[in-house]
Design a protein around this motif. Structure first.
Motif, PDB file in Angstrom:
ATOM      1  N   VAL A 144      11.240  60.033  39.919  1.00 24.16           N
ATOM      2  CA  VAL A 144      12.179  60.845  39.143  1.00 24.16           C
ATOM      3  C   VAL A 144      12.685  61.954  40.054  1.00 24.16           C
ATOM      4  O   VAL A 144      11.905  62.775  40.539  1.00 24.16           O
ATOM      5  N   ARG A 147      15.188  65.718  36.059  1.00 20.32           N
ATOM      6  CA  ARG A 147      15.189  65.482  34.618  1.00 20.32           C
ATOM      7  C   ARG A 147      16.282  66.355  34.009  1.00 20.32           C
ATOM      8  O   ARG A 147      16.305  67.559  34.216  1.00 20.32           O
ATOM      9  N   ASP A 150      14.639  65.829  28.108  1.00 15.14           N
ATOM     10  CA  ASP A 150      13.341  65.244  27.829  1.00 15.14           C
ATOM     11  C   ASP A 150      12.926  65.643  26.418  1.00 15.14           C
ATOM     12  O   ASP A 150      13.006  66.833  26.069  1.00 15.14           O
TER      13      ASP A 150
END
Length: 168
Positions: A144, A147, A150
């Motif tokens: 990842v 992000r 989330d």
């Protein structure tokens, strides 16, 4: 005093707690116009039945000095006759490095999310623990990089307006 309603409000309570698990019983009762005792008993029942399976805090690690990475691993397996995917999944999700695991459709069978760790530790997990499981045919590891969102929370909001000023 509010009247105790005998209608099941579990789903409404679950939706509120999924959005903000820090809500108190009193706050949930006020938001849903329910009796506190009913809300408390309902939450206890949902916990006992493992419908509420845990409470977690979402951390935006990019705003800390943490240098670990998150990884998602696609895993293709050969299920054994009569045992299906669950037995193989149990072998994998028992590893302490595994944060979450899902049976998925498509080219792979599972999606395994690992706990944040140094890149070398992730590589060692894949090569020495996951790939050596007899039923595992192949893996594809994805690190990842960033992000954005989330658990319904946008993590990359920037309060500063960075648009260019355009004047005629």
């Amino acid at each position: 005093m509010k009247e105790v309603v005998r209608v099941d409000h579990s789903e409404e309570i679950l939706k509120l707690l999924e959005t903000d698990s820090r809500l108190t019983v009193k706050q949930v009762a006020i938001l849903l116009n329910l009796d506190e005792k009913l809300v408390s008993e309902t939450i206890k029942h949902l916990e006992d039945e493992k419908i509420i399976a845990g409470y977690h805090t979402l951390i935006n690690w990019e705003k800390t000095d943490d240098h670990y990475v998150s990884a998602m691993i696609e895993v293709r397996v050969t299920p054994q006759r009569g045992q299906g995917f669950d037995r193989i999944a149990e072998k994998i999700y028992q590893f302490p490095e595994v944060k979450a695991m899902y049976l998925i459709s498509g080219g792979y069978d599972y999606l395994v999310e690992l706990k944040k760790a140094p890149m070398r530790q992730i590589a060692n997990f894949v090569s020495s623990r996951l790939s050596v499981i007899e039923e595992v045919q192949s893996t594809a590891t994805h690190v990842v990089l960033k992000r954005y969102k989330d658990h319904n929370t946008v993590l990359m909001k920037d309060d500063e307006d960075k648009r260019m000023v355009v004047s005629p």
